[in-house]
Design an enzyme around this catalytic site. Structure first.
Site, PDB file in Angstrom:
ATOM      1  N   LYS A   1     -41.635  -2.811  18.139  1.00 29.54           N
ATOM      2  CA  LYS A   1     -40.565  -2.124  18.866  1.00 29.54           C
ATOM      3  C   LYS A   1     -39.303  -2.982  18.921  1.00 29.54           C
ATOM      4  CE  LYS A   1     -43.888   0.569  21.503  1.00 29.54           C
ATOM      5  NZ  LYS A   1     -44.745   0.609  22.718  1.00 29.54           N
TER       6      LYS A   1
ATOM      7  N   GLN B   1     -45.528  -1.702  28.436  1.00 27.15           N
ATOM      8  CA  GLN B   1     -46.560  -1.614  27.392  1.00 27.15           C
ATOM      9  C   GLN B   1     -47.940  -1.448  28.046  1.00 27.15           C
ATOM     10  OE1 GLN B   1     -45.883  -1.466  24.024  1.00 27.15           O
ATOM     11  NE2 GLN B   1     -48.061  -1.002  23.789  1.00 27.15           N
TER      12      GLN B   1
ATOM     13  N   ASP C   1     -40.785   7.000  27.551  1.00 22.60           N
ATOM     14  CA  ASP C   1     -42.161   7.264  27.131  1.00 22.60           C
ATOM     15  C   ASP C   1     -42.595   8.672  27.540  1.00 22.60           C
ATOM     16  OD1 ASP C   1     -43.336   5.371  25.537  1.00 22.60           O
ATOM     17  OD2 ASP C   1     -43.925   4.055  27.182  1.00 22.60           O
TER      18      ASP C   1
END
Lengths: 364, 364
Positions: free
Chosen positions: A121, A165, A191
């Site tokens: 990422k 994460q 997300d």
């Protein structure tokens, strides 16, 4: 007096609540430029049973034959195309308003797969020209420390997307995942894991602020590969909040007939074998054997299961949920692992963050 | 400083957001007292594929035979039992704290079926001892007038549940349903139609403030009839935001393997015929014929379709989606129309309103 009530009400609502119910032309045009996925609202169709419901299935995707050599859906190449279009948009944004999108990532602990994902990422984010911030906490950090960092990112106007994460390390359940995710501002929740986003994803007539990255990536792979979704039988293996569930909801918004399999499903093999589109997100290496696959089916393998491999650079390599060798002989198309859904997840994260920044700067 | 952050954050969140993530013992004990449906959080199970997923379907609900005479699931009697337990709770509440739950209904226009539903809710509400308020607007009222009334109910501490009878009349789309429903305070949204409630209903680990009444009623009918849901194949016909979608999500939380059929499904008959539990919410009279039913299946018919009948008191009568005569010969159990899901919807509305009042008064 009455005539003025609705604007007043609107003004009293939090900004995000208003935005959850709006569909701006910006959103639509954005989707058209960078990716193929249309706005979900634009997909809505009235369910009129009388005309269509009684027809029999006269158009299977492909002829029934056992001699397929499945087309490999190259997620890496498709994701590269998307990232390149995002990079162009970022350049245009920088040129016209002197701003770039900002992404913030929080990593807790030292899981090697999480570290790999975050590294990917970071690289992708910097390559397209985003501002990138990361905070790494030790495994034994407190919930408070993580929430504190999230709050600072919430308030930072240069940050448009925030992610934690997952999974979080669980030393005696000291970090409450739901509580921590709930601290992220809805407008920066790129997300798309907030229940309000999931609700808006599920409900016809609604549009989530952000579609979760992996499900969005799966649909984008299908669309870019020319796979028709409407009217097809889709089977999703797994019902996790972050992949299985939202993928099934998204396929349903695209008018597939969706069945979700989970660990309590009896005879999953038989049900999977009826799928025109088979999405596996169970997290079980080689769960899906050749006998699970309908001849001519399209397979999206979301599984990214690390298995030990001493020959590999990091001591492990990733394999999918699908037994690739067997499936390629039966399916008409399949995503590989690695190089399928994985790169698309990262591309969709960049996509959502760009979208968020465009909204924040009112940039079209 | 850090140690104090989480309580501060919690205090800054709107009350409803905090409540969406909490599961109080009150909620659980409440469910146990009045109805059989457990809290959704208490149902959550880890999906461990290795042990269970590869078993074959060795336990069909019933032997395959065509000589069934289906048991009629008496929704009216089950609902009466629930209403009677609610009435006892209301008496107890009145006696102990001098308060009763309050329900407010808004009806727009003069649809005869809507008028019937609202009348039923009024009677049921008053019978259990609730305070009841209703506002009837003419068909050509403005969005503002409806929102204004909703705001007053939101602020009224004697009201714990608010509902707008749907569908709203559509004179040139002058009433935006989503916008109007959005005005209802989440803590009084006893219909449970808010996207945040739907998101929490869908996601494992979450608990909605209110489960939508009709889906909750369907599950309650199954549970009170001793039908096991876990591991069964469930097919839901229809994907509306208010019935089909939440019913499918709820069945999935109960660990059924769920397929949703809609008007774009090819060969729905064949898919329906595989269901151990068949829920029809398509709104199409007699859509589900005998050939759609697996021998021994359990059928929940949510359809309430008014058809003209001059012999009837109101000039019409209600029939379901399922061809009752044909289905009773094949299914093992079936809900009738009327007298099946309908009374349960009203009972669940009372149930949600009582739950809301108990929360408001902190009454256990």
């Amino acid at each position: 007096m009455r005539g003025r009530l609705v604007p007043i009400l609107a003004a009293l609502q939090p900004i995000w609540l208003r935005r959850c119910f709006q569909t701006t032309s910006t959103l639509r045009s954005f989707s058209n430029q960078i990716i193929k996925s249309p706005s979900l609202l634009s997909l809505d169709l009235a369910d009129s049973w009388s005309s269509t419901s009684k027809q029999s299935d006269s158009s299977p995707i492909q002829e029934n034959t056992n001699n397929w050599t499945a087309k490999i859906i190259d997620g890496k190449a498709i994701a590269e195309g998307i990232r390149s279009r995002i990079a162009s948009e970022v350049s245009r944004m920088k040129e016209l308003i002197g701003q770039v999108p900002g992404l913030a990532v929080i990593l807790v602990g030292q899981r090697r797969d999480s570290e790999t994902y975050v590294r990917n990422k970071t690289i992708a984010s910097e390559e397209v020209g985003f501002k990138f911030k990361m905070i790494v906490f030790p495994e034994n950090c407190t919930e408070c420390e993580v929430c504190n960092a999230l709050c600072r990112f919430n308030e930072d106007p240069s940050i448009h997307g925030i992610l934690v994460q997952l999974p979080l390390p669980q030393l005696e359940q000291h970090l409450d995942e739901a509580k921590i995710l709930n601290v992220i501002s809805l407008e920066k929740d790129v997300d798309g894991f907030h229940p309000l986003n999931i609700g808006n994803l599920a409900m016809q007539g609604m549009e989530p602020l952000f579609v979760p990255c992996t499900p969005k990536g799966c649909i984008e792979l299908l669309l870019q590969s020319g796979v028709e979704i409407m009217g097809k039988k889709a089977v999703v293996i797994g019902r996790s909040n972050i992949v299985g569930l939202p993928t099934s909801l998204l396929l349903q918004r695209h008018h597939a007939t969706v069945t979700v399999l989970h660990a309590f499903t009896k005879n999953p093999e038989k049900i999977a074998r009826e799928a025109d589109i088979l999405v596996s997100a169970a997290g079980v290496p080689n769960l899906v054997r050749g006998s699970w696959v309908k001849p001519g089916a399209v397979i999206v393998d979301v599984g990214t299961n690390p298995i030990e491999d001493r020959r590999s650079e990091h001591g492990y390599r990733l394999i999918g949920d699908v037994c690739f060798k067997e499936a390629t002989r039966i399916a008409s198309a399949i995503t590989p692992v690695p190089g399928g859904v994985g790169p698309m997840t990262v591309a969709m994260l960049l996509c959502n963050t760009l979208e968020s920044a465009k909204h924040a700067f009112n940039f079209t």
